[in-house]
Design a protein around this motif. Structure first.
Motif: not given
Lengths: 315, 315
Positions: B48, B78-79, B104-109, B136, B138
């Motif tokens: 990354p 991330l994208r 992720s940075y904003q945690v994914l569902n 790493v 989350n």
């Protein structure tokens, strides 16, 4: 610039590219509400998801349409090399401050995070807002680290997670008859007092985590770095006004009235997807407004959000 | 390609740029040890942290010097847009598989993570190794998500965290007299059996987290995706040989002999900084070999590592 409301708009997307026209509308709304500052690319503005060129473009657009309101931009990146390049780019775009979280993939240790801030603090020509957000960075700042960072040049503010203020809010709401001196001996107040002792006086302390914002401002934080304030700035500014005029109970009650929003944040992994939906509902941008892999909140949540926005006249 | 040892070398740096000459040495060492596969840019190879062009260059160098051994490369970003571009780049470089974690940075569902794998699985022309690493990313995969991902095209393997196998290892060492049928009813064996039921038979299951590698292979994982195997491939291959020849006690004893290394990993936030130091000690690259903000392990740890390498003849 580190006072009152620092509003964090989303960076709206359309077919996987930034929708600059929609972004302009969001920034103009913040400018017309006369917020204290705008964080053009915070976590909500997806700074780690943008290329350096996109960061420059978003920051430039915000500066150009902020009507003189100070603009901050996120510069965090995995490599210090890239952080410094990001700083260069957004400074070129005219920002007044940079927001710096210890972004990581491989979890960082304390010396590494200190080294990052040390390197950047000697290169910036605008103040740094140190950004603690363990949820997305997997890193928690120790008091000793704050103490060392506080001695570096160009540190303007710290943005702390609001969690301890949850305790303050509970104390305050469940014990309205306790005299202020005792009520303020809450966990949030203690944390703030200890940070004030650790950090030089000129460094502002800001609260984040919107459901804790009112409690943080009541306890005396200098600013509220707000996700919901990026789309409903007037609603948040009224809470801050109440808190800063000594109307703690009113501020807390106004925040309590937003509990439907706070629950929605909790159910949807934070504020990002909810404020993106709000921006779509208000007509600023198309659905979906976030890039993949993010998905819009589900239809039931959308309806509830529409209902709350209307009922509470959020603006 | 998803059998035995998948070796994860570091991507060595020199003055904040990739040291391709040093990388070539590391890849040649793996080729001469005849590992089963090489993951050119895994988490340890800092995928990354690299630009798309750097990812291409590292993957290409690995393919060119792997002497025919299959090469995998990390493509997480991330994208989703960038993941697909990364896939294109490393496929162009000639890799035989891609490693994909829900970065992720904003945690994914869960739906977002499924959408990511769905999008990528329809675009790749090589197999995907699904990569679960909650530390790493989350994000923890549910059984239901594995079940759905298992039905997508081009899924070749899954790389699971080794944690449940820690329990197996303890069971085995503390109860040597228990018949195999009972000993194998450990947590790791149960997890593996349940994954085998969930996933189609052709999908390989690999263990990661080096201290759990021996236990994972003893319990029947198809491969060990190994950080230490990226610098000491022969040491790890001997453990795998023992495990796969039914010499469980021997495999566990060999892993136990490396306990000094496992403790060092734990003290230094994982394997990355330790294997970077090992590569420096062995003369593959200069110190520091990791980009900022990473820092080298301290001098005491260096000395201990030198001592362990010599004493155990790690190679």
């Amino acid at each position: 610039m580190f006072t009152g409301l620092s509003a964090f708009p989303i960076t709206p997307f359309k077919q996987e590219a930034i929708d600059y026209k929609a972004l302009q509308g969001l920034v103009e709304n913040l400018a017309s509400a006369n917020v204290d500052s705008i964080c053009a690319i915070g976590s909500t503005g997806l700074y780690p998801y943008l290329t350096r060129e996109e960061k420059y473009d978003v920051a430039k657009l915000a500066v150009d349409h902020a009507n003189g309101i100070p603009v901050m931009a996120g510069v965090g990146a995995l490599r210090t090399y890239d952080v410094l390049k990001n700083v260069e780019a957004v400074q070129q775009a005219g920002v007044n401050a940079v927001l710096l979280a210890p972004v990581s993939y491989q979890v960082l240790n304390e010396e590494e995070v200190y080294g990052l801030y040390e390197a950047v603090s000697h290169e910036v020509s605008v103040p740094i807002c140190v950004y603690e957000n363990p949820r997305v960075t997997n890193f928690t700042f120790s008091d000793d680290l704050y103490r060392r960072i506080g001695k570096l040049p160009n540190i303007g503010a710290i943005k702390i997670p609001g969690t301890p203020f949850a305790k303050s809010a509970m104390d305050n709401s469940s014990s309205k008859d306790i005299p202020p001196s005792e009520a303020s001996s809450s966990e949030g107040a203690r944390r703030l007092a200890s940070l004030r002792e650790i950090m030089p006086a000129q460094i502002a302390i800001g609260v984040s985590g919107d459901s804790f914002g009112a409690a943080g401002m009541v306890e005396g934080c200098d600013l509220w770095l707000s996700v919901i304030g990026g789309i409903f700035p007037r609603t948040v500014m009224r809470i801050i006004d109440a808190a800063q005029s000594g109307n703690a109970v009113d501020a807390q009650a106004q925040s309590q009235a937003l509990s439907g929003i706070w629950s929605m944040f909790a159910r949807n992994g934070g504020g990002l997807r909810v404020v993106a939906a709000a921006a779509e509902i208000l007509g600023y941008c198309d659905t979906p407004s976030l890039p993949a892999p993010f998905l819009p909140i589900d239809k039931k949540e959308y309806s509830e959000l529409e209902h709350i926005i209307t009922k509470l006249s959020l603006s």
